[in-house]
Design an enzyme around this catalytic site. Structure first.
Site, short mmCIF file in Angstrom:
data_model
loop_
_atom_site.label_atom_id
_atom_site.label_comp_id
_atom_site.label_asym_id
_atom_site.label_seq_id
_atom_site.Cartn_x
_atom_site.Cartn_y
_atom_site.Cartn_z
N ASP A 278 -88.13 27.98 33.44
CA ASP A 278 -87.69 26.65 33.00
C ASP A 278 -87.50 25.66 34.15
O ASP A 278 -87.30 24.47 33.91
CB ASP A 278 -86.39 26.78 32.20
CG ASP A 278 -86.59 27.65 30.97
OD1 ASP A 278 -87.59 27.45 30.27
OD2 ASP A 278 -85.75 28.54 30.72
N HIS B 263 -80.94 30.31 27.48
CA HIS B 263 -82.30 30.81 27.23
C HIS B 263 -83.27 29.61 27.27
O HIS B 263 -83.29 28.89 28.25
CB HIS B 263 -82.28 31.56 25.88
CG HIS B 263 -83.50 32.38 25.56
ND1 HIS B 263 -84.41 32.78 26.50
CD2 HIS B 263 -83.95 32.89 24.38
CE1 HIS B 263 -85.37 33.50 25.92
NE2 HIS B 263 -85.12 33.57 24.63
N1 CMX Z 1 -75.99 29.13 38.38
C1 CMX Z 1 -74.69 29.47 38.60
N2 CMX Z 1 -74.20 30.70 38.36
C2 CMX Z 1 -75.07 31.62 37.94
C3 CMX Z 1 -76.43 31.37 37.72
C4 CMX Z 1 -76.88 30.04 37.95
N3 CMX Z 1 -78.15 29.69 37.72
N4 CMX Z 1 -77.03 32.50 37.30
C5 CMX Z 1 -76.07 33.45 37.24
N5 CMX Z 1 -74.88 32.92 37.62
C6 CMX Z 1 -73.57 33.57 37.60
C7 CMX Z 1 -73.25 34.00 36.19
O1 CMX Z 1 -72.78 32.91 35.42
C8 CMX Z 1 -72.23 35.09 36.43
O2 CMX Z 1 -71.01 34.46 36.77
P1 CMX Z 1 -69.60 35.05 36.23
O3 CMX Z 1 -69.54 36.46 36.76
O4 CMX Z 1 -68.59 34.13 36.83
O5 CMX Z 1 -69.66 35.00 34.74
C9 CMX Z 1 -72.77 35.75 37.70
O6 CMX Z 1 -73.61 34.77 38.35
C10 CMX Z 1 -73.59 37.00 37.45
O7 CMX Z 1 -74.63 36.69 36.54
P2 CMX Z 1 -76.04 37.47 36.63
O8 CMX Z 1 -75.76 38.90 36.37
O9 CMX Z 1 -76.73 37.11 37.90
O10 CMX Z 1 -76.88 36.80 35.46
P3 CMX Z 1 -76.86 37.16 33.90
O11 CMX Z 1 -77.84 38.25 33.65
O12 CMX Z 1 -75.48 37.34 33.42
O13 CMX Z 1 -77.40 35.79 33.27
C11 CMX Z 1 -78.80 33.88 33.07
C12 CMX Z 1 -78.76 35.39 33.36
C13 CMX Z 1 -80.27 33.46 32.96
C14 CMX Z 1 -78.10 33.61 31.75
C15 CMX Z 1 -78.11 33.12 34.22
O14 CMX Z 1 -78.80 33.36 35.42
C16 CMX Z 1 -77.98 31.64 33.97
O15 CMX Z 1 -77.02 31.20 33.34
N6 CMX Z 1 -78.97 30.81 34.47
C17 CMX Z 1 -78.99 29.38 34.18
C18 CMX Z 1 -79.54 29.12 32.78
C19 CMX Z 1 -81.03 29.38 32.72
O16 CMX Z 1 -81.81 28.93 33.55
N7 CMX Z 1 -81.46 30.10 31.67
C20 CMX Z 1 -82.89 30.33 31.40
C21 CMX Z 1 -83.33 31.77 31.62
C22 CMX Z 1 -84.81 31.93 31.32
C23 CMX Z 1 -85.07 31.80 29.84
O17 CMX Z 1 -84.58 32.65 29.06
O18 CMX Z 1 -85.72 30.83 29.41
#
Ligand code: CMX
Length: 435
Positions: free
Chosen positions: A373, A271
């Site tokens: 971010d 987050h």
């Molecule tokens: N890099 C690598 N892999 C990623 C990714 C990224 N930036 N974003 C998603 N994925 C992966 C997930 O880890 C998940 O992998 P697994 O199935 O192996 O567990 C897969 O793709 C599916 O995930 P998703 O449905 O696309 O994304 P989620 O809704 O589960 O998660 C989030 C959303 C933000 C947690 C994720 O995109 C992430 O970890 N991003 C990086 C951290 C980040 O930037 N967070 C800030 C978000 C904004 C905020 O709240 O401030």
């Protein structure tokens, strides 16, 4: 009663009546269905709560009371010396649903100045913590410690009726928001400025004064703080910091407990902490490659290496959004207007070019685009603000505007204690046998 409180009260009474009728006449209508994958998948997409201050569309992004970020830049009042919207105006909009006049915002700036009060015991707590304590830990503790001045708990103990809950919630929220920049700046100066504190400047607005207390009086940084504190404020109700604040507040814990908990949620790397992680990751890339102007091939390889090591690309992806985050775009536009020739900003833009196709090629990432971010760190570093462990505190000061406006609404509407049902995997196994 002040004008802001009066408008809020009239509007919330009217909406409260409408909601009663809505529930009475439509209470049995089905709003959503729950799929088994959502039980294990963080309840993605499940419509299970209401939240009045903002709404998030997967494609279009955030709208604050119906206004997009470019619209806010046009319509919200600005400071006499600037072009960026004042966060005071955004708070007025979130709380009332109405765009403020210039004089409303001037009043709110003055009101928050009057209410700002960082007590000695809060300063002592921060001073007594080890210097290597993470700023988000100090921020959460500091907010909790302000609770001694809370009004809601006192009125509750006196036997306040439930119809009055909104009133001390408004007062506590206003006092807390007024004090947050002082608290946050106190943490910053204790940790990064040898404890040399900087007095507030009574002539400045809320965001510019925060910039001033952080030791940066440049026009560029003041403007950055105004837009930064505006766009990070609210992102509908389901995100972890908003939802945590809402959940805790639904137990009638006051806004000090609730915001402190919301800040704890914001401190997670999936987050708000992602803003720290992005710049750390970029700095590591610069160090590893030995250049601030890496080639496209170097950047692609660095992205791939990060993924191969089992880590996420910070600043990319989102649980709801399916397009580049308008908050990322707003920061990119700010850089285009104000920053010329920054190697760091150029890297952020190159990442914007190269990360999405690579994430797309994994075939599992639902949103390969940058989130809020991905850009903020490069802007902060440009203005000399390099202490990235502190970045999420800036996010938290802003997030308070949204979640506390929403908490005031929740208490006015008498929203219920949150208590969804959980099931065990044993239950799920039995369930699937018969469905
Ligand atoms: N890099 C690598 N892999 C990623 C990714 C990224 N930036 N974003 C998603 N994925 C992966 C997930 O880890 C998940 O992998 P697994 O199935 O192996 O567990 C897969 O793709 C599916 O995930 P998703 O449905 O696309 O994304 P989620 O809704 O589960 O998660 C989030 C959303 C933000 C947690 C994720 O995109 C992430 O970890 N991003 C990086 C951290 C980040 O930037 N967070 C800030 C978000 C904004 C905020 O709240 O401030």
């Amino acid at each position: 009663m002040d004008k802001l409180k009066l408008i809020f009260h009239e509007k919330s009474v009217a909406l409260g009546k409408e909601i009663k009728d809505l529930i009475k006449n439509n209470g049995d209508k089905e709003v959503d269905q729950v799929h088994l994958r959502q039980l294990y998948g963080g309840m993605r997409g499940l419509k299970a709560m209401t939240y009045e201050t903002s709404a998030l569309d997967p494609i279009e992004g955030i709208r604050f009371r119906g206004f997009s970020i470019p619209e806010l830049r046009e319509k919200l009042p600005t400071a006499a010396d600037g072009n960026e919207p004042l966060p005071e105006g955004l708070f007025w909009l979130l709380l009332t649903g109405e765009l403020p006049e210039h004089e409303d915002v001037t009043w709110l700036t003055k009101e928050w100045k009057k209410r700002a009060n960082l007590p000695q015991h809060t300063k002592d707590i921060i001073d007594n913590m080890p210097l290597d304590t993470h700023p988000m830990t100090l921020f959460s503790m500091g907010i909790l410690s302000l609770r001694n001045n809370g009004i809601f708990a006192e009125k509750y103990a006196e036997g306040m009726t439930k119809y009055d809950y909104w009133d001390p919630t408004y007062e506590d929220s206003m006092n807390l928001i007024a004090t947050l920049p002082q608290l946050a700046a106190y943490i910053y100066n204790r940790k990064y400025n040898n404890g040399k504190q900087i007095d507030p400047d009574p002539d400045l607005d809320w965001g510019a004064n925060f910039a001033h207390m952080l030791g940066n009086d440049s026009q560029g940084f003041k403007e950055l703080m105004r837009i930064y504190l505006t766009i990070h404020s609210d992102h509908e109700g389901g995100n972890a910091s908003a939802h945590t604040t809402h959940l805790v507040n639904s137990t009638l814990s006051d806004v000090y407990y609730s915001l402190s908990a919301g800040i704890d949620a914001l401190a997670g790397p999936l987050h708000g902490l992602a803003n720290q992680e992005v710049i750390k990751w970029v700095f590591e890339m610069i160090e590893q490659l030995g250049t601030e102007t890496p080639s496209d091939e170097d950047i692609k390889k660095y992205i791939q290496d990060t993924l191969n090591s089992g880590r996420v690309i910070p600043g990319y992806g989102h649980a709801v959004l399916r397009r580049p985050d308008p908050r990322f775009i707003a920061q990119k536009r700010f850089a285009e207007r104000n920053i010329k020739d920054s190697n760091l900003v150029n890297i952020i833009w190159k990442l914007y070019e190269h990360v999405p196709p690579i994430l797309q090629s994994l075939g599992k990432v639902k949103n390969p685009w940058p989130n809020v971010d991905a850009h903020s760190g490069a802007l902060l570093v440009h203005y000399g603000f390099k202490e990235y462990e502190y970045y999420t505190v800036l996010f938290g000061v802003s997030r308070a505007l949204g979640v506390l406006a929403a908490a005031t609404w929740s208490r006015a509407l008498g929203l219920a204690l949150e208590r969804p049902k959980s099931v065990t995997t044993e239950w799920v196994k039995e369930f699937v046998k018969f469905h």
